[in-house]
Design an enzyme around this catalytic site. Sequence first.
Site, PDB file in Angstrom:
ATOM      1  N   THR A   1      65.776 -46.834 -11.783  1.00 22.94           N
ATOM      2  CA  THR A   1      65.701 -48.278 -11.549  1.00 22.94           C
ATOM      3  C   THR A   1      64.426 -48.868 -12.159  1.00 22.94           C
ATOM      4  OG1 THR A   1      65.190 -49.858  -9.765  1.00 22.94           O
ATOM      5  CG2 THR A   1      64.810 -47.576  -9.264  1.00 22.94           C
ATOM      6  N   ASP A   2      64.483 -50.145 -12.460  1.00 25.44           N
ATOM      7  CA  ASP A   2      63.271 -50.825 -12.961  1.00 25.44           C
ATOM      8  C   ASP A   2      62.191 -50.922 -11.892  1.00 25.44           C
ATOM      9  OD1 ASP A   2      64.502 -52.725 -11.331  1.00 25.44           O
ATOM     10  OD2 ASP A   2      64.489 -54.339 -12.806  1.00 25.44           O
ATOM     11  N   GLU A   3      62.586 -50.684 -10.626  1.00 20.42           N
ATOM     12  CA  GLU A   3      61.605 -50.849  -9.539  1.00 20.42           C
ATOM     13  C   GLU A   3      60.477 -49.821  -9.618  1.00 20.42           C
ATOM     14  OE1 GLU A   3      63.250 -51.943  -5.714  1.00 20.42           O
ATOM     15  OE2 GLU A   3      65.067 -52.701  -6.650  1.00 20.42           O
TER      16      GLU A   3
ATOM     17  N   TYR B   1      61.354 -46.966  -1.176  1.00 21.89           N
ATOM     18  CA  TYR B   1      62.501 -46.726  -2.072  1.00 21.89           C
ATOM     19  C   TYR B   1      62.025 -46.466  -3.491  1.00 21.89           C
ATOM     20  CZ  TYR B   1      66.215 -47.961  -5.363  1.00 21.89           C
ATOM     21  OH  TYR B   1      67.092 -47.967  -6.433  1.00 21.89           O
TER      22      TYR B   1
ATOM     23  N   LYS C   1      62.242 -43.093  -5.883  1.00 20.09           N
ATOM     24  CA  LYS C   1      62.924 -43.057  -7.195  1.00 20.09           C
ATOM     25  C   LYS C   1      61.939 -42.610  -8.278  1.00 20.09           C
ATOM     26  CE  LYS C   1      66.647 -44.102  -8.120  1.00 20.09           C
ATOM     27  NZ  LYS C   1      67.888 -43.269  -8.145  1.00 20.09           N
TER      28      LYS C   1
ATOM     29  N   LYS D   1      73.090 -55.949   0.373  1.00 21.99           N
ATOM     30  CA  LYS D   1      72.280 -56.423  -0.742  1.00 21.99           C
ATOM     31  C   LYS D   1      72.500 -57.925  -0.891  1.00 21.99           C
ATOM     32  CE  LYS D   1      71.158 -52.133  -1.675  1.00 21.99           C
ATOM     33  NZ  LYS D   1      71.897 -51.217  -2.485  1.00 21.99           N
TER      34      LYS D   1
HETATM   35  P1  NAD Z   1      74.838 -47.241  -3.144  1.00 24.41           P
HETATM   36  O1  NAD Z   1      73.910 -47.190  -1.980  1.00 24.41           O
HETATM   37  O2  NAD Z   1      75.895 -48.283  -3.194  1.00 24.41           O
HETATM   38  O3  NAD Z   1      75.582 -45.835  -3.297  1.00 24.41           O
HETATM   39  C1  NAD Z   1      74.940 -44.620  -3.118  1.00 24.41           C
HETATM   40  C2  NAD Z   1      76.004 -43.530  -2.989  1.00 24.41           C
HETATM   41  O4  NAD Z   1      75.342 -42.265  -2.857  1.00 24.41           O
HETATM   42  C3  NAD Z   1      76.905 -43.678  -1.765  1.00 24.41           C
HETATM   43  O5  NAD Z   1      78.244 -43.417  -2.128  1.00 24.41           O
HETATM   44  C4  NAD Z   1      76.392 -42.613  -0.799  1.00 24.41           C
HETATM   45  O6  NAD Z   1      77.401 -42.106   0.060  1.00 24.41           O
HETATM   46  C5  NAD Z   1      75.917 -41.554  -1.776  1.00 24.41           C
HETATM   47  N1  NAD Z   1      74.867 -40.690  -1.194  1.00 24.41           N
HETATM   48  C6  NAD Z   1      73.749 -41.089  -0.529  1.00 24.41           C
HETATM   49  N2  NAD Z   1      73.036 -40.000  -0.167  1.00 24.41           N
HETATM   50  C7  NAD Z   1      73.702 -38.914  -0.641  1.00 24.41           C
HETATM   51  C8  NAD Z   1      73.453 -37.532  -0.618  1.00 24.41           C
HETATM   52  N3  NAD Z   1      72.359 -37.025  -0.035  1.00 24.41           N
HETATM   53  N4  NAD Z   1      74.338 -36.694  -1.207  1.00 24.41           N
HETATM   54  C9  NAD Z   1      75.455 -37.191  -1.816  1.00 24.41           C
HETATM   55  N5  NAD Z   1      75.747 -38.493  -1.859  1.00 24.41           N
HETATM   56  C10 NAD Z   1      74.876 -39.349  -1.284  1.00 24.41           C
HETATM   57  O7  NAD Z   1      73.885 -47.309  -4.400  1.00 24.41           O
HETATM   58  P2  NAD Z   1      74.139 -48.010  -5.825  1.00 24.41           P
HETATM   59  O8  NAD Z   1      73.688 -49.401  -5.744  1.00 24.41           O
HETATM   60  O9  NAD Z   1      75.491 -47.671  -6.300  1.00 24.41           O
HETATM   61  O10 NAD Z   1      73.055 -47.226  -6.703  1.00 24.41           O
HETATM   62  C11 NAD Z   1      73.406 -46.032  -7.395  1.00 24.41           C
HETATM   63  C12 NAD Z   1      72.180 -45.522  -8.124  1.00 24.41           C
HETATM   64  O11 NAD Z   1      71.728 -46.505  -9.041  1.00 24.41           O
HETATM   65  C13 NAD Z   1      71.002 -45.223  -7.215  1.00 24.41           C
HETATM   66  O12 NAD Z   1      70.379 -44.048  -7.667  1.00 24.41           O
HETATM   67  C14 NAD Z   1      70.084 -46.427  -7.368  1.00 24.41           C
HETATM   68  O13 NAD Z   1      68.738 -46.051  -7.170  1.00 24.41           O
HETATM   69  C15 NAD Z   1      70.353 -46.787  -8.821  1.00 24.41           C
HETATM   70  N6  NAD Z   1      70.173 -48.207  -9.175  1.00 24.41           N
HETATM   71  C16 NAD Z   1      70.770 -49.184  -8.428  1.00 24.41           C
HETATM   72  C17 NAD Z   1      70.631 -50.517  -8.831  1.00 24.41           C
HETATM   73  C18 NAD Z   1      71.310 -51.629  -8.064  1.00 24.41           C
HETATM   74  O14 NAD Z   1      71.099 -52.802  -8.385  1.00 24.41           O
HETATM   75  N7  NAD Z   1      72.165 -51.352  -7.095  1.00 24.41           N
HETATM   76  C19 NAD Z   1      69.874 -50.839  -9.951  1.00 24.41           C
HETATM   77  C20 NAD Z   1      69.281 -49.803 -10.683  1.00 24.41           C
HETATM   78  C21 NAD Z   1      69.452 -48.496 -10.281  1.00 24.41           C
HETATM   79  P1  TYD Z   2      68.295 -56.660  -2.830  1.00 25.41           P
HETATM   80  O1  TYD Z   2      69.693 -57.072  -3.152  1.00 25.41           O
HETATM   81  O2  TYD Z   2      68.024 -55.963  -1.535  1.00 25.41           O
HETATM   82  O3  TYD Z   2      67.773 -55.805  -4.071  1.00 25.41           O
HETATM   83  P2  TYD Z   2      66.263 -55.311  -4.432  1.00 25.41           P
HETATM   84  O4  TYD Z   2      65.402 -55.445  -3.245  1.00 25.41           O
HETATM   85  O5  TYD Z   2      66.471 -53.875  -4.796  1.00 25.41           O
HETATM   86  O6  TYD Z   2      65.843 -56.153  -5.589  1.00 25.41           O
HETATM   87  O7  TYD Z   2      67.388 -57.968  -2.858  1.00 25.41           O
HETATM   88  C1  TYD Z   2      67.347 -58.798  -3.989  1.00 25.41           C
HETATM   89  C2  TYD Z   2      66.340 -59.897  -3.709  1.00 25.41           C
HETATM   90  O8  TYD Z   2      66.842 -60.746  -2.666  1.00 25.41           O
HETATM   91  C3  TYD Z   2      65.002 -59.373  -3.188  1.00 25.41           C
HETATM   92  O9  TYD Z   2      63.963 -60.165  -3.747  1.00 25.41           O
HETATM   93  C4  TYD Z   2      65.064 -59.573  -1.698  1.00 25.41           C
HETATM   94  C5  TYD Z   2      65.953 -60.789  -1.549  1.00 25.41           C
HETATM   95  N1  TYD Z   2      66.805 -60.849  -0.325  1.00 25.41           N
HETATM   96  C6  TYD Z   2      66.818 -62.003   0.467  1.00 25.41           C
HETATM   97  O10 TYD Z   2      66.121 -62.994   0.178  1.00 25.41           O
HETATM   98  N2  TYD Z   2      67.644 -62.033   1.562  1.00 25.41           N
HETATM   99  C7  TYD Z   2      68.413 -60.969   1.922  1.00 25.41           C
HETATM  100  O11 TYD Z   2      69.122 -61.038   2.959  1.00 25.41           O
HETATM  101  C8  TYD Z   2      68.396 -59.796   1.087  1.00 25.41           C
HETATM  102  C9  TYD Z   2      69.237 -58.597   1.430  1.00 25.41           C
HETATM  103  C10 TYD Z   2      67.579 -59.783  -0.031  1.00 25.41           C
END
Ligand code: NAD
Ligand code: TYD
Length: 383
Positions: free
Chosen positions: A140-142, A165, A169, A204
Amino acid sequence: MKIYLVTGGAGFIGANFVKYLLKKHRNIRLIILDDLTYAGNLGTIKTDLKDQRVVFVKGNIGDSEIVTNIFREYPIDYVVNFAAESHVDRSIENPQLFLQTNILGTQNLLDIAKKFWTTGKDENGYPVYREKVKYLQVSTDEVYGSLGETGYFTETTPLDPRSPYSASKTGADLIVVAYSETYKLPINITRCSNNYGPYHFPEKLIPLIIKNILEGKKLPVYGDGSNVRDWLYVEDHCKAIDMVLLNGRIGEIYNIGGHNEKKNIEIVKLIISTVRNLMEENKDYRKALKTNSSRSDLNLQFPDNPDWINEDLITFVKDRLGHDKRYAIDPAKITKELGWYPETKFENGIVKTIRWYLENQDWVEEVTSGDYQNYYQQMYGDR
Ligand code: NAD
Ligand code: TYD
């Protein structure tokens, strides 16, 4: 034929990746390993599980027996590790789980991939691996921390995570790099900005705001809503991962993002107006409303006129601890080296996403039927 181990394939991005691969490549096999935490749902991949090319294994990426058995049974070519604890707010409440899953789980996958892919040793003692295998870490970019008003994250921006988090990562990324340097394990790391799209769990921002509108609940915006995120449609992320897997240079890190920065408050206002417009356009969408449920904050009895869906629903709540101000990705490397570009413009992607939620309330109900109400009460009840 390529055999993929896709971990976290029942979560948001992992499931979208499974769907993307099944459509894009014919001659593949997918082994999905997912522990089905609150964020993983078999309902999300139920049609994919009917495909003969897919095998599902329930288990933890940190469980060496389960991962070993998978490698024993299937000659895995690619590991794509999506499995993670992914929500910043939850990491503030329970950091340890994040370190366990995100760091130790990653290390376990690396270790077992290394063991099964090793065919011998070179004259310097480095392992030699089966040809054309690769471990891809979805990051992630985070990990780069938080930006001020200007500038972008490139692949050489120093790592500077701020939340449990992002720290977990980052730890995972560093162990992946360590396996690349120390054992020459063929790896890539991708670092993507915030994704949005179908199957996004409603903890989210984007899916939570949509869900709250449909339930007639207030829309919680942290702080003053000026924090900036760089949004990418999930399918564009999946396309990038596929490209990196097939053509990314071994050992390289690729940033993924579509230059689409928005303040949180802008996103929330856009969702409000889009939901209202869609309901005005198509009365059928009003069936998604649950405004007379006990969960509602408003006293609405299914008003026919969706004018009540307006900015008065917004409520500014206590800010997230250590809330990163701004993320913004420079995707020049992946564009230049692999020819990747985002196909979905935000204005279209967000409407597509909102339509999806309006049409898939069964999915939302299913994935939030467990512990979600307790989580919501604990997170937002006292904000
Ligand atoms: P998510 O939380 O929706 O899904 C995570 C999945 O992993 C779930 O299906 C969960 O059951 C599974 N899981 C969790 N712990 C586990 C374990 N110990 N063993 C096996 N499975 C397990 O997450 P997401 O948003 O789909 O993110 C997927 C990946 O992409 C993550 O690594 C996250 O850090 C990365 N990522 C997410 C975003 C975003 O915007 N959502 C952006 C950049 C990177
Ligand atoms: P989120 O979707 O949790 O992603 P991330 O924290 O990984 O960027 O949050 C996106 C942005 O929205 C973040 O700046 C926090 C904000 N946010 C709110 O303002 N209200 C909410 O209820 C949530 C879940 C997030």
